[in-house]
Scaffold this active site. Structure first.
Site, short mmCIF file in Angstrom:
data_model
loop_
_atom_site.label_atom_id
_atom_site.label_comp_id
_atom_site.label_asym_id
_atom_site.label_seq_id
_atom_site.Cartn_x
_atom_site.Cartn_y
_atom_site.Cartn_z
N HIS A 128 0.83 -1.21 0.00
CA HIS A 128 0.00 0.00 0.00
C HIS A 128 0.86 1.25 0.00
CE1 HIS A 128 0.67 0.85 4.31
NE2 HIS A 128 0.52 -0.45 4.52
N CYS A 140 3.52 -4.51 6.47
CA CYS A 140 3.27 -4.41 5.02
C CYS A 140 4.50 -3.85 4.31
CB CYS A 140 2.09 -3.47 4.77
SG CYS A 140 0.54 -4.04 5.48
#
Length: 164
Positions: A128, A140
């Site tokens: 992201h 992430c």
């Protein structure tokens, strides 16, 4: 490895002959990822989907699915829907996919601990947008908005993400 793999290196992600600056989890990388440790899991993962905010951007790929106001992601290891997309109202612990900030305007889904999640092994390992350069994630891999969109335009379902 091929040039179509996303390969995490100490200097960024190598993809299609280019190095893309990124940030990873505040816990570094881990061979034994656990829920809440802030680590990015090592291994060979695959891209399994893409989500986007239709109120903020056009559909980035034909296979991308829109994020609606009630869309959540279960991060409760005791929940039967752990590490999957769920919808509000939802009592177990979860993360909102439709955020007020732009971090999840475009989300690339990986197959980490999916589709058959092992409780506590980690959830929501996405690709992201980052907050800012160098600001770590909760596990992430994150890019600048521009680079995230450029990468999203080139990947496909099954593209490999290699975290050594």
């Amino acid at each position: 490895m091929t040039s179509d793999d996303l390969v995490l290196t100490p200097k960024g992600v190598r993809f299609q002959g280019r190095l893309w600056p990124c940030t990873i989890g505040k816990g570094g990388t881990s061979q034994s990822k656990r829920e809440g440790d802030g680590a990015t899991p090592r291994g060979m993962h695959q891209i399994v989907g893409m989500l986007y905010r239709p109120d903020r951007l056009a559909q980035p790929r034909p296979w991308a699915r829109p994020i609606g106001p009630l869309d959540l992601w279960s991060d409760d290891p005791n929940d039967q829907h752990y590490n999957t997309q769920v919808r509000a109202p939802y009592l177990p612990s979860h993360e909102k996919l439709r955020r007020s900030d732009p971090l999840y305007d475009l989300v690339i889904l990986t197959d980490w601990n999916w589709p058959n999640a092992v409780a506590g092994r980690g959830s929501a390992i996405f690709i992201h947008q980052y907050r800012r350069p160098g600001f770590p994630t909760e596990g992430c891999i994150a890019f600048s908005r521009r680079n995230l969109h450029a990468i999203a335009a080139q990947i496909r379902i099954g593209t490999r993400l290699i975290v050594a």
